[in-house]
Design a protein around this motif. Structure first.
Motif, PDB file in Angstrom:
ATOM      1  N   HIS A 132       0.819  -1.221   0.000  1.00 44.35           N
ATOM      2  CA  HIS A 132       0.000   0.000   0.000  1.00 44.35           C
ATOM      3  C   HIS A 132       0.849   1.265   0.000  1.00 44.35           C
ATOM      4  CE1 HIS A 132      -2.611  -3.040   2.028  1.00 44.35           C
ATOM      5  NE2 HIS A 132      -3.468  -2.555   1.162  1.00 44.35           N
ATOM      6  N   ASP A 152      -6.071  -3.540   0.313  1.00 47.84           N
ATOM      7  CA  ASP A 152      -7.091  -2.531   0.080  1.00 47.84           C
ATOM      8  C   ASP A 152      -6.908  -2.125  -1.386  1.00 47.84           C
ATOM      9  OD1 ASP A 152      -8.093   0.103  -0.422  1.00 47.84           O
ATOM     10  OD2 ASP A 152      -8.256   0.415   1.736  1.00 47.84           O
ATOM     11  N   ASP A 154      -8.279  -0.145  -3.608  1.00 48.80           N
ATOM     12  CA  ASP A 154      -8.205   1.237  -4.058  1.00 48.80           C
ATOM     13  C   ASP A 154      -6.837   1.843  -3.719  1.00 48.80           C
ATOM     14  OD1 ASP A 154      -9.542   3.507  -5.247  1.00 48.80           O
ATOM     15  OD2 ASP A 154      -9.317   4.399  -3.255  1.00 48.80           O
ATOM     16  N   ARG A 155      -6.370   1.610  -2.500  1.00 50.72           N
ATOM     17  CA  ARG A 155      -5.048   2.142  -2.108  1.00 50.72           C
ATOM     18  C   ARG A 155      -3.951   1.498  -2.948  1.00 50.72           C
ATOM     19  NH1 ARG A 155      -3.505   1.454   3.831  1.00 50.72           N
ATOM     20  NH2 ARG A 155      -1.762   2.784   3.259  1.00 50.72           N
ATOM     21  N   ASP A 195      -9.144 -10.574   2.839  1.00 53.65           N
ATOM     22  CA  ASP A 195     -10.380  -9.807   2.773  1.00 53.65           C
ATOM     23  C   ASP A 195     -10.862  -9.938   1.330  1.00 53.65           C
ATOM     24  OD1 ASP A 195     -12.480  -8.139   3.167  1.00 53.65           O
ATOM     25  OD2 ASP A 195     -11.300  -6.292   3.203  1.00 53.65           O
ATOM     26  N   ASP A 201     -14.936  -5.137  -7.482  1.00 49.82           N
ATOM     27  CA  ASP A 201     -14.127  -4.198  -6.683  1.00 49.82           C
ATOM     28  C   ASP A 201     -12.733  -4.037  -7.281  1.00 49.82           C
ATOM     29  OD1 ASP A 201     -16.318  -4.271  -5.057  1.00 49.82           O
ATOM     30  OD2 ASP A 201     -15.215  -4.657  -3.204  1.00 49.82           O
TER      31      ASP A 201
END
Ligand SMILES: C[S@@+](CC[C@H](N)C(=O)[O-])C[C@H]1O[C@@H](n2cnc3c(N)ncnc32)[C@H](O)[C@@H]1O
Length: 278
Positions: A132, A152, A154-155, A195, A201
């Motif tokens: 990240h 994550d 998006d990050r 996750d 996504d």
């Protein structure tokens, strides 16, 4: 969450090497079988060898496809490199200059040692850092073999648009859960400390940061037999020794659940390729 991942991998390292470690190229991802899948052998060493071959086969299929349009001879960032199996394989096959990124402190020296003993120490540079926040270098290609499910999205794609050169590629092999089905998500996430996200996504994060999907293929059927091999390994290992009986029992139960999810179309294994805008 991050500390949990680090603790999980540090605890699991010896086990990963015992289960999947054949030689100095150790993969911690699924294997690929072209139908018909062969019968699972009986002994621990035969099962491990078969799994290592299937893991290599997955890389051959994925990078065979991706090599048609991405520059695998160039600079590659291997995001979440595990014990370096993919990095070493890429350096061997394509002569790539690979940066093997790991967030696990104890994996750093292991990857360096495996790369050195495979004779590609000069082409695999190990970096300790978090996907990240990692800065450093411009890459033709970023590869993530079963590591995007920890991130994550998006990050991560926000970082990748700084790291991957215009026109370069992000190549992903991973498991995503399907549609809005959360039936299996909680237990799978809990066991593997991931996750997992719906594929939408991943696609949305990529597009949001200037990457276009250029190739997508479902390999669920091809990886499904691998789950039987891992279950067979755990069974043979419990028969060979009384140690770790509880851990192996849980592993068998969770792999059965994972197989049900693959069969029930609750999760899918996919190869996804993205290209950064020019
Ligand atoms: C299932 S393993 C796959 C390892 C390797 N790609 C392979 O195929 O053998 C997932 C990997 O993701 C790494 N990982 C998880 N979260 C990460 C993060 N935030 N930054 C960098 N690596 C991460 C783990 O350390 C682990 O090596």
């Amino acid at each position: 969450m991050r500390d949990r991942i680090v603790e999980y991998y540090q605890r699991k390292t010896d086990f990963i090497i015992e289960k999947y470690g054949v030689g100095n190229r150790v993969h911690f991802h699924m294997g690929y079988f072209a139908p018909p899948a062969p019968a699972v052998p009986v002994t621990l060493s035969e099962i491990s060898l078969g799994m290592a071959r299937a893991q290599d086969h997955l890389l051959r299929v994925a990078f065979g496809r991706w090599s048609e349009y991405s520059n695998l001879n160039g600079n590659i960032l291997d995001v979440g490199c595990g014990l370096g199996g993919t990095s070493i394989w890429l350096a061997e096959q394509f002569g790539s200059a690979v940066t093997a990124l790991t967030n696990i402190p104890t994996h750093f020296p292991i990857v360096a040692e495996f790369a050195e003993s495979a004779g590609v120490g000069g082409r695999v540079r190990v970096q300790f850092g978090d996907a990240h926040t990692f800065v450093g270098g411009k890459y033709d290609v970023a590869v993530a073999i079963e590591s995007s499910c920890y991130l994550d999205l998006d990050r991560w794609f926000g970082r990748l648009c700084e790291l991957v050169r215009p026109g370069g590629h992000v190549l992903v092999e991973d498991v995503t859960f399907v549609g809005s089905s959360r039936r299996w998500k909680n237990s799978i996430d809990e066991y593997w400390k991931i996750d997992s996200a719906p594929v939408q996504d991943l696609l949305g994060a990529a597009v949001g940061h200037g990457f276009q999907l250029v190739d997508r293929v479902d390999i669920t059927e091809n990886v499904l037999p691998f789950v039987d091999w891992t279950i067979a390994w755990s069974r043979a290992r419990s028969q060979a020794s009384n140690s770790d009986a509880r851990r192996l029992g849980i592993s068998i139960r969770e792999h059965r659940r994972f197989k049900d999810a693959l069969l029930g179309n609750g999760v899918q294994a996919q190869l996804l390729a993205f290209q950064r805008e020019q």
